[in-house]
Design an enzyme around this catalytic site. Sequence first.
Site, mmCIF file in Angstrom:
data_model
loop_
_atom_site.group_PDB
_atom_site.id
_atom_site.type_symbol
_atom_site.label_atom_id
_atom_site.label_comp_id
_atom_site.label_asym_id
_atom_site.label_seq_id
_atom_site.Cartn_x
_atom_site.Cartn_y
_atom_site.Cartn_z
ATOM 1 N N SER A 148 0.863 -1.114 0.028
ATOM 2 C CA SER A 148 0.479 0.313 -0.106
ATOM 3 C C SER A 148 0.608 1.479 -0.542
ATOM 4 O O SER A 148 1.358 1.377 -0.958
ATOM 5 C CB SER A 148 -1.011 0.049 1.826
ATOM 6 O OG SER A 148 -2.212 1.111 1.270
ATOM 7 N N ASP A 224 -9.733 -5.729 -2.730
ATOM 8 C CA ASP A 224 -9.351 -4.812 -2.340
ATOM 9 C C ASP A 224 -10.630 -3.251 -1.789
ATOM 10 O O ASP A 224 -10.615 -2.654 -3.380
ATOM 11 C CB ASP A 224 -8.143 -4.278 -3.065
ATOM 12 C CG ASP A 224 -7.002 -3.421 -2.040
ATOM 13 O OD1 ASP A 224 -7.525 -2.591 -1.373
ATOM 14 O OD2 ASP A 224 -6.280 -3.323 -2.162
ATOM 15 N N HIS A 257 -7.432 -5.927 1.670
ATOM 16 C CA HIS A 257 -6.106 -5.293 0.605
ATOM 17 C C HIS A 257 -5.145 -5.462 2.312
ATOM 18 O O HIS A 257 -4.411 -4.514 2.492
ATOM 19 C CB HIS A 257 -6.947 -4.389 1.327
ATOM 20 C CG HIS A 257 -5.793 -2.961 1.282
ATOM 21 N ND1 HIS A 257 -4.938 -2.449 0.041
ATOM 22 C CD2 HIS A 257 -5.184 -1.698 2.389
ATOM 23 C CE1 HIS A 257 -4.535 -1.145 0.447
ATOM 24 N NE2 HIS A 257 -4.565 -1.161 1.699
HETATM 25 N N1 LIG Z 1 -9.054 1.394 7.755
HETATM 26 C C1 LIG Z 1 -8.019 1.502 7.615
HETATM 27 C C2 LIG Z 1 -6.653 2.446 6.746
HETATM 28 C C3 LIG Z 1 -5.436 1.474 6.804
HETATM 29 C C4 LIG Z 1 -5.075 0.533 6.775
HETATM 30 O O1 LIG Z 1 -5.739 -0.198 5.441
HETATM 31 N N2 LIG Z 1 -3.767 0.123 6.963
HETATM 32 C C5 LIG Z 1 -3.204 -0.802 6.542
HETATM 33 C C6 LIG Z 1 -2.289 -0.305 5.291
HETATM 34 S S1 LIG Z 1 -2.549 0.925 4.382
HETATM 35 C C7 LIG Z 1 -2.587 -1.876 6.984
HETATM 36 O O2 LIG Z 1 -1.119 -2.585 6.697
HETATM 37 N N3 LIG Z 1 -3.034 -2.081 8.413
HETATM 38 C C8 LIG Z 1 -2.469 -2.283 9.492
HETATM 39 C C9 LIG Z 1 -2.085 -4.427 9.408
HETATM 40 O O3 LIG Z 1 -3.857 -4.709 8.780
HETATM 41 O O4 LIG Z 1 -2.015 -5.140 10.251
HETATM 42 C C10 LIG Z 1 -7.384 2.185 9.641
HETATM 43 O O5 LIG Z 1 -8.427 3.081 8.936
HETATM 44 O O6 LIG Z 1 -6.688 1.779 10.034
#
Ligand SMILES: N[C@@H](CCC(=O)N[C@@H](CS)C(=O)NCC(=O)O)C(=O)O
Length: 279
Positions: A148, A224, A257
């Site tokens: 991402s 995604d 995602h």
């Molecule tokens: N909707 C999420 C957007 C953030 C998101 O999806 N982050 C992804 C990277 S863009 C991620 O890897 N999150 C941490 C995880 O899943 O461990 C939020 O508000 O926290």
Amino acid sequence: MSLEVISKAKVCGGWHKQYSHKSISLNCDMRFALFLPPNASAESPVPVLYWLSGLTCTDENFMQKAGAFKKAAELGIAIVAPDTSPRGDDVADDEGYDLGKGAGFYLNATQTPWASHYKMYDYIVKELPALVEQHFPVTQTKSISGHSMGGHGALTIGLKNQEQYRSISAFSPITNPMNCPWGQKAFTQYLGSNKEFWREYDASELLASAQSRLPILVDQGDADNFLQEQLKPENLITAAKQSDSEIELRMQAGYDHSYFFIQSFIDEHIAFHSKYLKA
Ligand SMILES: N[C@@H](CCC(=O)N[C@@H](CS)C(=O)NCC(=O)O)C(=O)O
């Protein structure tokens, strides 16, 4: 520069360790995580895969959720996972999850209040590899990958420093930040409103204007939530065609995602990088 060990655990015959250190480029204390495969030693140093995580992440998300260690141990590849922004009480932040801490966008900010700490580009390109190469049994041979916002980081940093990396890969990358809400918000804040300064941190712009000599692999889930509005892999493919660059984009049916997606294909990314790291 000295390192402080925060944690260590044996895993898949190798070691996962977390370190903190004073960062000169970021002007604050930083943490990173390292996986060293079982065969790494001063007599036989190993190549390194740098992993850049996405919005809201720290050095921990990839290491705990991606399931990358078995393949990296088998193939003898170290993995370094930095944090995603500068940290600390005197570092500027924003209420949104997509700006400020946890959202450094792997660039060098030029605008107030960000410019005094938000220099993630310099940190990833210069300071962190120098530190890792000074302290651990690794070679200078490296590749770069990410997810991402970190996929954007891997693509832009890899494309701008092709002599430094052997290969680039990304999961669900932000491919054209100049043309999506996450990128436009971050670039306006970090780089100012003059879009000429945005181009050098936009993978599609970089790939359209100069041919890539590096192999590039991109995996993208077709379920995604961020695909159409934020990620736009088709823009990267159009750019690659313009400069006659080779890039493999794999649309993966049904994947979202999350790190469930990353875990499903990380072995293939490590094997992809291994081919070039050992060539
Ligand atoms: N909707 C999420 C957007 C953030 C998101 O999806 N982050 C992804 C990277 S863009 C991620 O890897 N999150 C941490 C995880 O899943 O461990 C939020 O508000 O926290």
